[in-house]
Write a protein that holds these residues in place. Sequence first.
Motif, PDB file in Angstrom:
ATOM      1  N   SER A  36       0.886  -1.469   0.216  1.00  0.00           N
ATOM      2  CA  SER A  36      -0.037  -0.193  -0.165  1.00  0.00           C
ATOM      3  C   SER A  36       0.715   1.207   0.210  1.00  0.00           C
ATOM      4  O   SER A  36       1.925   1.248  -0.347  1.00  0.00           O
ATOM      5  N   LEU A  37       0.111   2.374   0.564  1.00  0.00           N
ATOM      6  CA  LEU A  37       0.435   3.511   0.633  1.00  0.00           C
ATOM      7  C   LEU A  37       2.505   3.722   0.999  1.00  0.00           C
ATOM      8  O   LEU A  37       3.409   4.563   0.062  1.00  0.00           O
ATOM      9  N   TYR A  38       2.878   2.549   1.458  1.00  0.00           N
ATOM     10  CA  TYR A  38       4.300   2.946   2.085  1.00  0.00           C
ATOM     11  C   TYR A  38       5.327   1.855   1.616  1.00  0.00           C
ATOM     12  O   TYR A  38       6.013   1.527   1.854  1.00  0.00           O
ATOM     13  N   ALA A  39       4.711   0.917   0.651  1.00  0.00           N
ATOM     14  CA  ALA A  39       5.599  -0.349   0.054  1.00  0.00           C
ATOM     15  C   ALA A  39       6.208   0.035  -0.946  1.00  0.00           C
ATOM     16  O   ALA A  39       7.738  -0.499  -0.713  1.00  0.00           O
ATOM     17  N   VAL A 196      -6.168  19.947  11.370  1.00  0.00           N
ATOM     18  CA  VAL A 196      -7.426  18.771  11.267  1.00  0.00           C
ATOM     19  C   VAL A 196      -6.426  17.717  10.905  1.00  0.00           C
ATOM     20  O   VAL A 196      -5.506  17.775  10.354  1.00  0.00           O
ATOM     21  N   ARG A 197      -7.311  16.668  11.092  1.00  0.00           N
ATOM     22  CA  ARG A 197      -6.379  15.059  10.745  1.00  0.00           C
ATOM     23  C   ARG A 197      -7.850  14.425   9.607  1.00  0.00           C
ATOM     24  O   ARG A 197      -8.588  14.270   9.713  1.00  0.00           O
ATOM     25  N   HIS A 198      -7.036  13.471   9.048  1.00  0.00           N
ATOM     26  CA  HIS A 198      -7.764  13.144   7.683  1.00  0.00           C
ATOM     27  C   HIS A 198      -7.012  11.747   8.168  1.00  0.00           C
ATOM     28  O   HIS A 198      -6.217  10.873   8.490  1.00  0.00           O
ATOM     29  N   PRO A 199      -7.979  11.065   7.686  1.00  0.00           N
ATOM     30  CA  PRO A 199      -7.866   9.393   7.212  1.00  0.00           C
ATOM     31  C   PRO A 199      -6.534   8.846   6.631  1.00  0.00           C
ATOM     32  O   PRO A 199      -5.578   9.230   5.807  1.00  0.00           O
ATOM     33  N   LEU A 200      -6.102   7.476   7.533  1.00  0.00           N
ATOM     34  CA  LEU A 200      -4.790   7.326   6.470  1.00  0.00           C
ATOM     35  C   LEU A 200      -4.876   7.398   4.943  1.00  0.00           C
ATOM     36  O   LEU A 200      -6.277   6.204   4.730  1.00  0.00           O
ATOM     37  N   ASN A 201      -4.276   6.816   4.182  1.00  0.00           N
ATOM     38  CA  ASN A 201      -4.640   6.331   3.133  1.00  0.00           C
ATOM     39  C   ASN A 201      -5.901   7.413   2.199  1.00  0.00           C
ATOM     40  O   ASN A 201      -6.642   6.564   1.519  1.00  0.00           O
ATOM     41  N   ALA A 202      -5.799   8.881   2.385  1.00  0.00           N
ATOM     42  CA  ALA A 202      -6.748   9.498   2.280  1.00  0.00           C
ATOM     43  C   ALA A 202      -6.955   9.891   0.322  1.00  0.00           C
ATOM     44  O   ALA A 202      -5.783  10.053   0.421  1.00  0.00           O
ATOM     45  N   SER A 203      -7.953   9.950  -0.227  1.00  0.00           N
ATOM     46  CA  SER A 203      -7.414  10.470  -1.763  1.00  0.00           C
ATOM     47  C   SER A 203      -7.160  11.834  -1.941  1.00  0.00           C
ATOM     48  O   SER A 203      -7.062  12.309  -3.142  1.00  0.00           O
ATOM     49  N   ASP A 228       0.173   9.438   1.105  1.00  0.00           N
ATOM     50  CA  ASP A 228      -0.802  10.585   1.991  1.00  0.00           C
ATOM     51  C   ASP A 228       0.148  12.011   2.049  1.00  0.00           C
ATOM     52  O   ASP A 228      -0.426  12.901   1.256  1.00  0.00           O
ATOM     53  N   PHE A 229       0.919  11.975   2.154  1.00  0.00           N
ATOM     54  CA  PHE A 229       2.039  13.032   1.698  1.00  0.00           C
ATOM     55  C   PHE A 229       2.136  13.357   0.275  1.00  0.00           C
ATOM     56  O   PHE A 229       1.596  14.774  -0.141  1.00  0.00           O
ATOM     57  N   THR A 230       2.348  12.692  -1.169  1.00  0.00           N
ATOM     58  CA  THR A 230       2.419  13.638  -1.886  1.00  0.00           C
ATOM     59  C   THR A 230       1.510  13.541  -2.525  1.00  0.00           C
ATOM     60  O   THR A 230       1.089  15.130  -2.958  1.00  0.00           O
ATOM     61  N   ASN A 231       0.513  13.039  -2.317  1.00  0.00           N
ATOM     62  CA  ASN A 231      -1.136  14.037  -2.321  1.00  0.00           C
ATOM     63  C   ASN A 231      -1.709  15.231  -1.715  1.00  0.00           C
ATOM     64  O   ASN A 231      -1.824  15.725  -2.460  1.00  0.00           O
ATOM     65  N   ALA A 232      -1.368  14.984  -0.668  1.00  0.00           N
ATOM     66  CA  ALA A 232      -1.339  17.009   0.077  1.00  0.00           C
ATOM     67  C   ALA A 232      -0.606  17.560  -0.548  1.00  0.00           C
ATOM     68  O   ALA A 232      -1.105  18.958  -0.717  1.00  0.00           O
ATOM     69  N   MET A 233       0.912  17.447  -0.745  1.00  0.00           N
ATOM     70  CA  MET A 233       1.634  17.936  -1.483  1.00  0.00           C
ATOM     71  C   MET A 233       0.793  18.657  -2.689  1.00  0.00           C
ATOM     72  O   MET A 233       1.323  19.628  -3.474  1.00  0.00           O
ATOM     73  N   LYS A 234       0.920  18.205  -3.764  1.00  0.00           N
ATOM     74  CA  LYS A 234      -0.710  17.928  -5.256  1.00  0.00           C
ATOM     75  C   LYS A 234      -1.243  18.683  -4.821  1.00  0.00           C
ATOM     76  O   LYS A 234      -1.531  20.032  -5.293  1.00  0.00           O
ATOM     77  N   ALA A 235      -1.831  18.927  -4.256  1.00  0.00           N
ATOM     78  CA  ALA A 235      -3.347  19.741  -3.917  1.00  0.00           C
ATOM     79  C   ALA A 235      -3.030  21.215  -3.505  1.00  0.00           C
ATOM     80  O   ALA A 235      -3.783  21.722  -3.336  1.00  0.00           O
TER      81      ALA A 235
ATOM     82  N   MET B 225      -5.269   3.832  -6.577  1.00  0.00           N
ATOM     83  CA  MET B 225      -5.772   4.488  -7.187  1.00  0.00           C
ATOM     84  C   MET B 225      -7.664   4.193  -7.039  1.00  0.00           C
ATOM     85  O   MET B 225      -8.664   4.390  -6.874  1.00  0.00           O
ATOM     86  N   GLY B 226      -7.172   3.107  -7.828  1.00  0.00           N
ATOM     87  CA  GLY B 226      -9.184   2.409  -8.068  1.00  0.00           C
ATOM     88  C   GLY B 226      -8.998   1.754  -6.617  1.00  0.00           C
ATOM     89  O   GLY B 226     -10.351   1.935  -6.623  1.00  0.00           O
ATOM     90  N   SER B 227      -8.631   0.769  -6.094  1.00  0.00           N
ATOM     91  CA  SER B 227      -9.065  -0.040  -5.071  1.00  0.00           C
ATOM     92  C   SER B 227      -9.321   0.709  -3.728  1.00  0.00           C
ATOM     93  O   SER B 227     -10.511   0.299  -2.962  1.00  0.00           O
ATOM     94  N   ASN B 228      -8.699   1.781  -3.650  1.00  0.00           N
ATOM     95  CA  ASN B 228      -9.304   3.542  -2.914  1.00  0.00           C
ATOM     96  C   ASN B 228     -10.611   3.901  -3.239  1.00  0.00           C
ATOM     97  O   ASN B 228     -11.999   4.017  -1.860  1.00  0.00           O
ATOM     98  N   LEU B 229     -11.248   3.822  -4.389  1.00  0.00           N
ATOM     99  CA  LEU B 229     -12.293   4.557  -5.185  1.00  0.00           C
ATOM    100  C   LEU B 229     -13.807   3.391  -5.307  1.00  0.00           C
ATOM    101  O   LEU B 229     -14.756   3.494  -4.670  1.00  0.00           O
ATOM    102  N   ILE B 230     -13.112   2.695  -5.022  1.00  0.00           N
ATOM    103  CA  ILE B 230     -14.229   1.191  -5.617  1.00  0.00           C
ATOM    104  C   ILE B 230     -14.881   1.145  -4.293  1.00  0.00           C
ATOM    105  O   ILE B 230     -16.227   0.990  -5.377  1.00  0.00           O
TER     106      ILE B 230
END
Lengths: 397, 294
Positions: A36-39, A196-203, A228-235, B225-230
């Motif tokens: 997952s996100l830390y792999a 503000v606290r966001h759930p782990l692996n937030a999209s 989570d860090f990369t998506n937050a940075m991008k947004a 990204m897909g499995s997070n959303l599905i």
Amino acid sequence: MKLNAIAFALAIGFAAAASAQDTGPVKIGFITDMSSLYADIDGPAGGEMVKWAVQDFGGKVLNRPIEVLTADHQNKADVASSKAREWIDKDGLAMLIGGTNSGTALAMAKIAEEKKRPFMAIGPGSARLTNEACSPYTVHYAYDTVALAKVAGTALVKAGNKNWYFLTADYAFGHSLEGDASTVVKANGGTVVGAVRHPLNASDFSSFLLQAQTSKAQVLGLANAGGDFTNAMKAAREFGINKTMKIAGLLVFINDVHSLGLANTEGLQLADSWYWNQDDASRKFAKRFFDKYKRMPSSLQAADYSVATNYLKAVQAAGTTDGDKVMSTLKGMKIDDFYNKGQIRADGRMIHDMYLYQVKSAKESTAPWDYYKMVAKIPGEQAFTTPAESKCALLKK
Amino acid sequence: MEIFGIPHQAFLGQLLLGLVNGAFYAMLSLGLAVIFGLLGVVNFAHGALYMLGAFAAWIMLDKFGINYWFALVLAPLAVGAFGVVIERLFLKHLYKLDPLYGLLLTFGLALIVEGVFRELYGASGQTYPVPELLSGATNLGFMVLPNYRAWVVLVSLAVCLGTWFIIERTRLGAYLRAGTENAALVQTFGINVPMMVMLTYGAGAALAALAGVLAAPIIQVNPLMGSNLIIVVFAVVVIGGMGSILGSVVTGLALGLVEGMTRVFYPEASNIVVFVVMVLVLMVRPAGLFGKEA
């Protein structure tokens, strides 16, 4: 009758485990986020580093072969702890290495303590592992939230960024990092406006970032990691938050910088325990890693290799895999290799130098993966929890 | 002025962001609803197809220099073709069986596709830049809205409307609906039903891929990204009523808003609020909001 049968079965189980411990292969287990996100920052390559360490050690210790087991905890504490328990009870595991995710590590540390097996925490950040939740069998090897906060946080506050708002991953690690960073900010004369606290692996981070923006704070502290860090940075860049607030990544790995690109990360200051381009020995290790994975190793992967090697040295020196004896040998040893130099304190905290890096601009970067320049080197005694600050009973003797 | 204790500006901003996410949910659940409504397949591969769309766009840009605007057309076509292959090779053998088989098959396919991409590209993801024409942001007074996000809402709404129109208001749509009711009868009128079904699955896959291309500049393109959303999207479809196109579009947008509001008032619950709504709706209307009682 039934109870007797269970007791009997357990006795056989223990006997089998005990005998396997003395004669069969020495088993080392590695449990991390494999998928997952830390792999990428640890994951399968981290497991491979443990295997490399075993190979380079000669594949044998005390005339017994060494075996490496790996498992994916899927970021679930129950999965991690039941796997650890199974390995120890059924396979007579000698030592357990815990990869990324603090929640899983805190659960595994409990099992390791109960079973008196050394537990090497590499990827988990939470400083609770060697603080409130410390155990004689836990070693926290690479870094922790206190060090991240002290190294990255202090530098930022001292540069005049006094007013903070946190975006925090809502689990053990995020809470630790937010708490430790808040302490540092306040200690240096700054204020924390909110979090503000966001759930782990937030999209999607846009709502959270909008809340951060309305806080009118100077600094947005990102107390999260990996995807989570990369998506937050991008947004944050998309919404122009980087124009009104300074963004501070409190835990950033080189994989994150690579994934976002220098254009998105230029100038970012971050704390880490190791960088592939720091000296010849590190570059040699990094090249070997690169040849296999076509990317540079993260500090965690370097630490995975280092911890396995040093554990095997301790077993060799102690002449046994017995948890208590190995731990006391390990804590008496000086650790000195390409990863870092230091010593493991009584509370299990490995005290070594930490570094403050700054991400280069695309212009400054001269080679692939040439991303960091060093800003400061912070001695371990200053970077980590001091004995006076610690809540660990093992330090209070 | 404040609404529920937060400044109205922030409130409006959050509503708008909820709408953006809702547009994604609507488009993804639309594809699912079309496939379920017309084929009776519970398409668990939808998330993977969405991810493939994003990756196709990224690969086109990275390897071949094909820009966003072409990718917007080419990526869905490529993934749609892949969908056709899946339908021909696997799904067509399962139509006479329990829908459970289709679910398991597509779930397995999704795991394989995700596994392959994770192996090839790792988990940290790739960056896809926002196209030049849509970069920048517009100050709406109550918030700064990135132009790209506004574009996403417009495209999603147009696609949803178009799909609804084709299925409910055109001759082709009438054939499709008739074919799913009674394939044998429709075939006697000289209509190639298997071909229609194949193209429908392909079109559903293309819809998922289009959502993927639209998402690429917003989030890191990564295999998960897909499995997070599905799962969320499935909840949307169930709430809207399985197979109901109007239901999935309306519910998708509405749940985006509900989720957005939850992020403001109690962020910790934002991951589960959709499922709470699902439970509540199913208790009152077991067939979903727009579903027909069997």
